[in-house]
Design a protein around this motif. Structure first.
Motif, short mmCIF file in Angstrom:
data_model
loop_
_atom_site.label_atom_id
_atom_site.label_comp_id
_atom_site.label_asym_id
_atom_site.label_seq_id
_atom_site.Cartn_x
_atom_site.Cartn_y
_atom_site.Cartn_z
N GLU A 85 1.02 -5.79 5.07
CA GLU A 85 0.32 -4.60 5.54
C GLU A 85 0.17 -4.58 7.06
O GLU A 85 0.30 -3.53 7.68
N GLU A 138 0.18 10.35 -9.69
CA GLU A 138 -1.01 10.64 -10.51
C GLU A 138 -1.48 12.08 -10.28
O GLU A 138 -1.90 12.77 -11.22
N LYS A 139 -1.41 12.54 -9.03
CA LYS A 139 -1.83 13.91 -8.73
C LYS A 139 -0.92 14.93 -9.41
O LYS A 139 -1.38 15.94 -9.94
N PRO A 163 -3.02 9.61 -0.38
CA PRO A 163 -2.05 8.55 -0.60
C PRO A 163 -2.09 7.40 0.42
O PRO A 163 -1.81 6.27 0.08
N GLY A 202 0.49 4.39 -2.48
CA GLY A 202 0.49 5.79 -2.06
C GLY A 202 1.39 6.64 -2.95
O GLY A 202 1.03 7.77 -3.33
N LEU A 221 -8.80 1.99 -6.74
CA LEU A 221 -7.86 2.79 -7.55
C LEU A 221 -7.99 2.50 -9.03
O LEU A 221 -7.46 3.23 -9.86
N ILE A 276 -0.26 7.19 -6.27
CA ILE A 276 -1.33 8.18 -6.16
C ILE A 276 -0.76 9.60 -6.18
O ILE A 276 -1.27 10.49 -6.86
N LEU A 321 -9.46 5.52 -10.21
CA LEU A 321 -8.62 6.73 -10.22
C LEU A 321 -7.68 6.72 -11.43
O LEU A 321 -7.50 7.75 -12.09
N SER A 363 0.83 -1.20 0.00
CA SER A 363 0.00 0.00 0.00
C SER A 363 0.87 1.25 0.00
O SER A 363 0.44 2.31 -0.48
N ALA A 364 2.10 1.14 0.53
CA ALA A 364 3.01 2.29 0.48
C ALA A 364 3.36 2.63 -0.97
O ALA A 364 3.46 3.80 -1.35
#
Lengths: 117, 154
Positions: free
Chosen positions: B53, A72-73, B110, A66, A100, A69, A103, A62-63
């Motif tokens: 995780e 992408e921004k 994020p 992040g 996502l 993301i 997104l 998930s890091a």
């Protein structure tokens, strides 16, 4: 700019095609480095049409999501285009679970992405 | 509440330093042992994701990467069941207070996706009252919609 360590970057006309070198994107240093390499491509090298090929990626945390993301921004902010391709079913499921896939623009193959950029 | 059960299960118990490197060997070991027990790729991916995780959350958010603190991990493995308890030495948290990372208005934030991934890939996930102990389980003999469950009807 230092030579890329985490990404293979190739040009196809005006389009930049990026492949990850790491099969597992979990190490925090690697995630930081690949994030910076991605950011530099749009912020310092002015790339505007980008394909991010996940063909080599077997696992990501998930890091890593992040960091993608944040990328992408940045892409969106400067008006560039980004398409993700060659995502394995398991990795696609990670995008799907976290929504996502809504997104990011995702295509099956590089050829599919090249056709619309 | 999922609890350890069968005497036929393999067990692993270890204490990890609060850094984001060392625990990967544990995850590789668990995946290797589950593969020996007959687990196949989609389910191994699911277990890898849940351990990645949960342990990184314990180190990063639970222990704040404090080198004086440890993360304690116990795993029980069988051909049809993966069970694990991850305990950090932090103050805990309230999992129900974590914002929904999948909400449309939060898609561009994020962080905060680890918990959603753990819940999606496991059959059951529970925190203790103070939130510093996570117990999770994946059963292959239960027909349900857990992601990656190759025994499900699909």
């Amino acid at each position: 700019m230092p030579s890329p360590q985490r990404l293979d970057v190739n040009e196809s006309g005006s389009i930049t095609v990026i492949r990850f070198r790491d099969q597992k994107i979990i190490d925090p240093v690697a995630i930081q480095e690949l994030g910076q390499e991605l950011f530099d491509l749009v912020e310092k090298e002015d790339r505007r049409k980008i394909i991010l090929n996940f063909g080599n990626v077997e696992f990501l945390s998930s890091a890593a999501l992040g960091k993608l993301i944040t990328f992408e921004k940045k892409v969106k902010r400067i008006g560039a285009e980004l398409i993700l391709t060659n995502i394995s079913p398991e990795i696609f499921q990670v995008f799907s679970i976290t929504n996502l896939d809504k997104l990011f623009k995702i295509k099956d193959t590089e050829a599919d992405a090249l056709a619309v950029l | 509440m999922p609890v350890p059960s069968s005497s036929a299960e393999r067990t692993l118990s270890t204490t990890l330093a609060s850094n984001l490197i060392d625990y990967h060997r544990l995850i590789d070991n668990v995946a290797d042992q589950l593969a020996e027990l007959g687990w196949e790729y989609p389910n191994l991916f699911a277990v890898r994701m849940a351990l990645e995780e949960s342990i990184s959350n314990a180190i990063r958010h639970g222990n704040n990467e404090d080198p004086a603190k440890r993360v304690h991990v116990e795993c029980r493995l069988s051909p049809v069941r993966f069970w694990s308890k991850i305990v950090d030495e932090g103050a805990g948290f309230n999992p129900s207070a974590v914002p929904d990372c999948c909400a449309p208005e939060r898609l561009e934030v994020p962080g905060g996706r680890g918990l959603a991934l753990i819940k999606a890939y496991m059959t059951s996930v529970e925190y203790n009252e103070c939130g510093n102990c996570l117990t999770m389980e994946k059963r292959l003999d239960v027909r349900r919609e857990a992601i990656g469950d190759a025994d499900g009807e699909g």
